[in-house]
Design a protein around this motif. Structure first.
Motif, PDB file in Angstrom:
ATOM      1  N   LEU A  71      55.131  67.097 110.459  1.00  0.00           N
ATOM      2  CA  LEU A  71      55.501  65.794 110.982  1.00  0.00           C
ATOM      3  C   LEU A  71      56.588  65.870 112.052  1.00  0.00           C
ATOM      4  O   LEU A  71      56.663  65.013 112.932  1.00  0.00           O
ATOM      5  N   HIS A  72      57.438  66.889 111.976  1.00  0.00           N
ATOM      6  CA  HIS A  72      58.612  66.938 112.843  1.00  0.00           C
ATOM      7  C   HIS A  72      58.324  67.588 114.188  1.00  0.00           C
ATOM      8  O   HIS A  72      58.805  67.121 115.220  1.00  0.00           O
ATOM      9  N   PHE A  73      57.547  68.674 114.204  1.00  0.00           N
ATOM     10  CA  PHE A  73      57.342  69.436 115.427  1.00  0.00           C
ATOM     11  C   PHE A  73      56.107  68.936 116.178  1.00  0.00           C
ATOM     12  O   PHE A  73      55.141  68.473 115.576  1.00  0.00           O
ATOM     13  N   ARG A  74      56.148  69.061 117.494  1.00  0.00           N
ATOM     14  CA  ARG A  74      55.044  68.658 118.350  1.00  0.00           C
ATOM     15  C   ARG A  74      54.530  69.868 119.130  1.00  0.00           C
ATOM     16  O   ARG A  74      55.267  70.807 119.399  1.00  0.00           O
ATOM     17  N   ARG A  75      53.260  69.828 119.490  1.00  0.00           N
ATOM     18  CA  ARG A  75      52.682  70.910 120.276  1.00  0.00           C
ATOM     19  C   ARG A  75      53.239  70.908 121.696  1.00  0.00           C
ATOM     20  O   ARG A  75      53.507  69.831 122.250  1.00  0.00           O
ATOM     21  N   PRO A  76      53.423  72.105 122.283  1.00  0.00           N
ATOM     22  CA  PRO A  76      53.179  73.436 121.694  1.00  0.00           C
ATOM     23  C   PRO A  76      54.239  73.775 120.656  1.00  0.00           C
ATOM     24  O   PRO A  76      55.430  73.635 120.908  1.00  0.00           O
ATOM     25  N   TYR A  77      53.777  74.205 119.484  1.00  0.00           N
ATOM     26  CA  TYR A  77      54.684  74.417 118.367  1.00  0.00           C
ATOM     27  C   TYR A  77      55.633  75.586 118.637  1.00  0.00           C
ATOM     28  O   TYR A  77      55.202  76.657 119.083  1.00  0.00           O
ATOM     29  N   PRO A  78      56.925  75.409 118.345  1.00  0.00           N
ATOM     30  CA  PRO A  78      57.862  76.538 118.458  1.00  0.00           C
ATOM     31  C   PRO A  78      57.697  77.498 117.290  1.00  0.00           C
ATOM     32  O   PRO A  78      57.065  77.179 116.277  1.00  0.00           O
ATOM     33  N   LEU A  79      58.319  78.659 117.404  1.00  0.00           N
ATOM     34  CA  LEU A  79      58.204  79.675 116.367  1.00  0.00           C
ATOM     35  C   LEU A  79      58.768  79.192 115.044  1.00  0.00           C
ATOM     36  O   LEU A  79      58.212  79.480 113.977  1.00  0.00           O
ATOM     37  N   HIS A  80      59.870  78.416 115.075  1.00  0.00           N
ATOM     38  CA  HIS A  80      60.479  78.027 113.811  1.00  0.00           C
ATOM     39  C   HIS A  80      59.635  77.013 113.049  1.00  0.00           C
ATOM     40  O   HIS A  80      59.886  76.765 111.879  1.00  0.00           O
ATOM     41  N   LYS A  81      58.609  76.435 113.683  1.00  0.00           N
ATOM     42  CA  LYS A  81      57.675  75.596 112.920  1.00  0.00           C
ATOM     43  C   LYS A  81      56.882  76.465 111.960  1.00  0.00           C
ATOM     44  O   LYS A  81      56.707  76.120 110.781  1.00  0.00           O
ATOM     45  N   LYS A  82      56.398  77.607 112.457  1.00  0.00           N
ATOM     46  CA  LYS A  82      55.655  78.532 111.594  1.00  0.00           C
ATOM     47  C   LYS A  82      56.567  79.123 110.516  1.00  0.00           C
ATOM     48  O   LYS A  82      56.169  79.267 109.352  1.00  0.00           O
ATOM     49  N   LEU A  83      57.811  79.438 110.891  1.00  0.00           N
ATOM     50  CA  LEU A  83      58.754  79.967 109.905  1.00  0.00           C
ATOM     51  C   LEU A  83      59.053  78.949 108.812  1.00  0.00           C
ATOM     52  O   LEU A  83      59.214  79.310 107.640  1.00  0.00           O
ATOM     53  N   CYS A  84      59.125  77.688 109.191  1.00  0.00           N
ATOM     54  CA  CYS A  84      59.393  76.626 108.221  1.00  0.00           C
ATOM     55  C   CYS A  84      58.285  76.543 107.184  1.00  0.00           C
ATOM     56  O   CYS A  84      58.519  76.134 106.038  1.00  0.00           O
ATOM     57  N   GLN A  85      57.079  76.923 107.564  1.00  0.00           N
ATOM     58  CA  GLN A  85      55.957  76.939 106.622  1.00  0.00           C
ATOM     59  C   GLN A  85      55.875  78.245 105.852  1.00  0.00           C
ATOM     60  O   GLN A  85      55.706  78.255 104.630  1.00  0.00           O
ATOM     61  N   VAL A  86      56.007  79.361 106.568  1.00  0.00           N
ATOM     62  CA  VAL A  86      55.739  80.666 105.965  1.00  0.00           C
ATOM     63  C   VAL A  86      56.824  81.103 104.996  1.00  0.00           C
ATOM     64  O   VAL A  86      56.527  81.643 103.919  1.00  0.00           O
ATOM     65  N   VAL A  87      58.090  80.878 105.340  1.00  0.00           N
ATOM     66  CA  VAL A  87      59.180  81.389 104.507  1.00  0.00           C
ATOM     67  C   VAL A  87      59.177  80.784 103.108  1.00  0.00           C
ATOM     68  O   VAL A  87      59.199  81.517 102.108  1.00  0.00           O
ATOM     69  N   PRO A  88      59.135  79.439 102.943  1.00  0.00           N
ATOM     70  CA  PRO A  88      59.104  78.899 101.572  1.00  0.00           C
ATOM     71  C   PRO A  88      57.862  79.326 100.796  1.00  0.00           C
ATOM     72  O   PRO A  88      57.956  79.630  99.595  1.00  0.00           O
TER      73      PRO A  88
END
Length: 360
Positions: free
Chosen positions: A207-224
């Motif tokens: 909901l927070h990030f918009r395309r083109p997605y930054p790297l920390h969007k993927k980190l926000c998903q992958v790390v937890p």
């Protein structure tokens, strides 16, 4: 890449007019520049379904070739395989269907087999995450609201599956030494918390990030999700490290599911191979499709391993854990599901309110 549209099968000329009305031809797929940025995927240049069609068109696109076709069918077939294998197991080996047994003529009728309820919840969680994924990838192109809502539902399904795995692995696949350890004592509450946190983080990132997605969007998903997986797999990791594999047929399957999960995590995190040849893997072979396929096999391998562990642990499960503790553990599953669903719904409402204010 040729554009392919759905056409009704020519089974019989008599039925063609009827089929033509029931299964109309769908609009051809379009290029990435023809859809809003929200619906584009990095390095995928074609095979998109037009946005704003009717729900019926997206349902019928199950039979159309587009860049989501393999994503949908891989998890749809996996869900069918999970259910069919579970049905065969419960009838042939499980000693009861869906956790229930028929008693004798002088008994009370149906009685709950408490030892099998965690296995039932695991299968339910697997079918839930696979079904939510199918719905998200099949229908998300309908509108912006549908896109966000369906992928939030997908994240809820993933969290439910995480906790379903944790519950089954803790009760069926853990050694006594691990169960008595400090990690074993706090395992289920910690697994529930991490499942909820991973769901919350994925929803927030979406909901927070918009395309083109930054790297920390993927980190926000992958790390937890990665931290949750490390905890959830700890009973299996301990067993793989301390037990002999020669006399236990479940351990090679557990090792296989760990390898497949790590491979799926790689494809989820890295846009390979499409990064090196944009447009070549639009319909078949891009990373998210490979992620879906590998994760489907991972789920099937894990289910088979749990079936064998269930037969191994079932006779002593109630004695070792106690019936009340087992029922309490199973009761935590719908509580976690409700918490994740309510969190996703609240975040969706807040994001929609925020977008409305920005538009004003």
């Amino acid at each position: 890449m040729p554009r392919v549209s759905f056409a009704p099968p020519s089974m019989c000329l008599t039925f063609l007019p009827v089929l033509g009305r029931l299964l109309p031809s769908l609009p051809p797929t379009v290029q990435d520049v023809d859809v809003p940025p929200l619906f584009r995927e990095q390095f995928i240049l074609s095979g998109y379904r037009p946005v704003g069609l009717s729900w019926r068109c997206y349902v019928l696109s199950l039979l159309q070739i587009h860049n989501e076709t393999l994503n949908v069918w891989s998890h749809l077939l996996a869900a069918v395989c999970v259910l069919m294998r579970f049905t065969m197991f419960t009838i042939l080996r499980g000693g009861g269907i869906l956790g229930f047994r028929l008693q004798g003529p002088e008994g009370q009728g149906l009685s709950v087999d408490v030892s099998s309820l965690p296995l039932v919840l695991y299968v339910f969680s697997a079918v839930t995450y696979l079904s939510c994924s199918v719905a998200a990838h099949l229908l998300q192109s309908h509108s912006e609201q549908a896109h966000y809502s369906l992928f939030l539902l997908d994240y809820v399904g993933v969290a439910v599956y995480q906790y379903g795995c944790a519950l089954a692995l803790c009760l069926y696949s853990a050694e006594a030494a691990w169960t008595r350890s400090m990690l074993g004592q706090i395992f289920l509450p910690a697994a529930a918390l991490l499942a909820w946190l991973s769901c919350t983080a994925c929803c927030y990132a979406k909901l927070h990030f918009r395309r083109p997605y930054p790297l920390h969007k993927k980190l926000c998903q992958v790390v937890p999700m990665g931290v949750a997986y490390l905890l959830d797999i700890s009973p299996v990791a301990h067993r793989l490290a301390t037990c002999s594999w020669t006399n236990n047929s479940a351990l090679p399957l557990h090792f296989l599911q760990v390898v497949l999960f790590l491979l799926s995590a790689f494809f989820f995190s890295c846009p390979i191979p499409e990064r090196f040849s944009p447009g070549r893997y639009d319909i078949v072979g891009h990373s998210h499709q490979l992620f879906h396929i590998v994760l489907s096999f991972c789920t099937l391998a894990q289910q088979e391993a749990l079936f064998r562990d269930f037969l191994w642990r079932r006779p002593a499960l109630v004695r070792d854990f106690g019936e009340e503790r087992l029922l309490l553990a199973c009761a935590s599953f719908p509580c976690l599901t409700l918490c994740c669903a309510m969190t996703a719904l609240a975040m969706r409402r807040r994001a929609r309110t925020q977008r409305t204010k920005e538009q004003r």
